[in-house]
Design an enzyme around this catalytic site. Structure first.
Site, PDB file in Angstrom:
ATOM      1  N   ASP A   1       0.813  -1.214   0.000  1.00  0.00           N
ATOM      2  CA  ASP A   1       0.000   0.000   0.000  1.00  0.00           C
ATOM      3  C   ASP A   1       0.850   1.269   0.000  1.00  0.00           C
ATOM      4  OD1 ASP A   1      -2.347   1.518   0.107  1.00  0.00           O
ATOM      5  OD2 ASP A   1      -2.355   1.558   2.288  1.00  0.00           O
TER       6      ASP A   1
ATOM      7  N   CYS B   1     -27.502  -7.883  -2.776  1.00  0.00           N
ATOM      8  CA  CYS B   1     -27.283  -7.151  -1.520  1.00  0.00           C
ATOM      9  C   CYS B   1     -26.823  -5.719  -1.782  1.00  0.00           C
ATOM     10  CB  CYS B   1     -26.247  -7.883  -0.680  1.00  0.00           C
ATOM     11  SG  CYS B   1     -25.837  -7.060   0.879  1.00  0.00           S
TER      12      CYS B   1
ATOM     13  N   CYS C   1     -15.629   9.935   1.028  1.00  0.00           N
ATOM     14  CA  CYS C   1     -15.457   8.856   2.003  1.00  0.00           C
ATOM     15  C   CYS C   1     -14.961   9.399   3.350  1.00  0.00           C
ATOM     16  CB  CYS C   1     -14.469   7.839   1.442  1.00  0.00           C
ATOM     17  SG  CYS C   1     -14.160   6.425   2.519  1.00  0.00           S
TER      18      CYS C   1
ATOM     19  N   CYS D   1     -21.494  -5.550   6.043  1.00  0.00           N
ATOM     20  CA  CYS D   1     -21.421  -6.568   4.999  1.00  0.00           C
ATOM     21  C   CYS D   1     -21.706  -7.957   5.586  1.00  0.00           C
ATOM     22  CB  CYS D   1     -20.040  -6.558   4.347  1.00  0.00           C
ATOM     23  SG  CYS D   1     -19.834  -7.856   3.087  1.00  0.00           S
TER      24      CYS D   1
END
Length: 311
Positions: free
Chosen positions: A130, A187, A210, A244
């Site tokens: 990352d 979903c 975000c 989730c």
């Protein structure tokens, strides 16, 4: 050269090092991702993250990052904590509870690379965590470690999405894995739960809306338009992952370095509001939270304190 045997050796060593999964894909141009990335950037969904505009070609082709690259070894490392912060306090994303994952994973990748060279021979490569222009989720999905969900995170049926993704890109041919199918179905839990409507459509996240962007990436003041729009997050956000259904299967990690500082799980709202630079340094000495710096964290807390619903 037995490519399958090499691949199995690498996966076994990755498991020994504590990675929860390892998949391998051919190092090549990411043809499907190219137009998506270009469209996302053109629409300004990266906000003030100007670095996302850099190295466009390298993001899409690992051979431009690692000369002679043949394989992308993708790895997952679980960070789901056994204990979480209490309800009713300011929240830090679970991935930042313990030591900075960059350092923890880089050390494991160095060990994995050393193992490959010891067992197979001289192999050139680079480790990525990352911190370079690599499309981590795309490579993980290509190598069969999961599918990219509607919230744009990598998902697996067995363990959900609370894990880090890293890569070791090497100049070695290996046996390659294939992608798995999408299991999001109809979903829409993540889209419905996002308080800033950052998930503008399935599989598309407007990064500039975000909460993680506002609390970590944004260097200026948070726009007043978003006051009252999120639930006490001061570093990152886990909302789309928490709702989730696949994360019902998340299991606590076994990485000692990811254990939180004991004070973190005890801190109440007043402790956060009165936090000093000394306490910040002690609690987050090795944490990724240091990325936002003390003043950045204080800014985030002030923003939530100014929420008209809390007055």
């Amino acid at each position: 050269m037995d490519l399958s045997r090499y691949s199995q050796m690498i996966k076994a060593e990755a498991q020994r090092l504590g990675f929860m999964a390892c998949g391998i894909s051919r190092a090549e141009f990411l043809e499907e991702e190219a137009p998506r990335l270009e469209r996302w950037l053109r629409q300004g969904m990266h906000g003030e993250m100007a670095y996302m505009e850099n190295h466009f070609d390298k993001r899409l082709d690992p051979r431009k990052l690692v000369p002679g690259a043949r394989s992308v070894i993708s790895l997952l490392l679980n960070y789901y904590p056994e204990a979480t912060q209490p309800e009713g306090t300011y929240k830090v994303s679970k991935y930042a509870y313990g030591a900075d994952y960059h350092h923890v994973i880089k050390a494991k990748l160095r060990e994995l690379h050393h193992f490959i060279e010891t067992e197979i021979g001289e192999v050139g490569g680079r480790a990525f965590v990352d911190s370079a222009p690599v499309l981590d989720k795309a490579w993980a999905a290509r190598s069969g470690l999961g599918w990219i969900g509607k919230h744009s995170n990598l998902l697996t049926q067995k363990t959900g999405s609370f894990y880090f993704i890293a890569e070791l890109i090497v100049d070695l041919d290996l046996a390659y894995d294939g992608p798995v199918t999408d299991h999001c179905g109809s979903c829409t839990a993540c889209l419905d739960a996002c308080p800033t409507q950052a998930i503008v459509q399935p599989y598309v996240v407007d990064g500039s809306r975000c909460i993680s962007y506002f609390t970590i990436e944004l260097k200026n003041e948070i726009p007043d338009a978003f006051k009252g729009a999120w639930d006490d997050w001061i570093f990152g956000c886990d909302i789309c992952q928490d709702v989730c259904p696949w994360n019902r299967f998340a299991k606590p990690h076994r990485e000692p370095a990811f254990e939180p500082h004991p004070d973190l799980l005890q801190m109440q709202p007043e402790d956060w509001q009165d936090i000093t630079e000394s306490v910040f340094g002690k609690v987050f000495q090795k944490s990724a939270v240091k990325r936002t710096k003390f003043e950045g964290l204080k800014r985030n807390i002030r923003f939530l304190q100014a929420d008209p619903e809390k007055e």
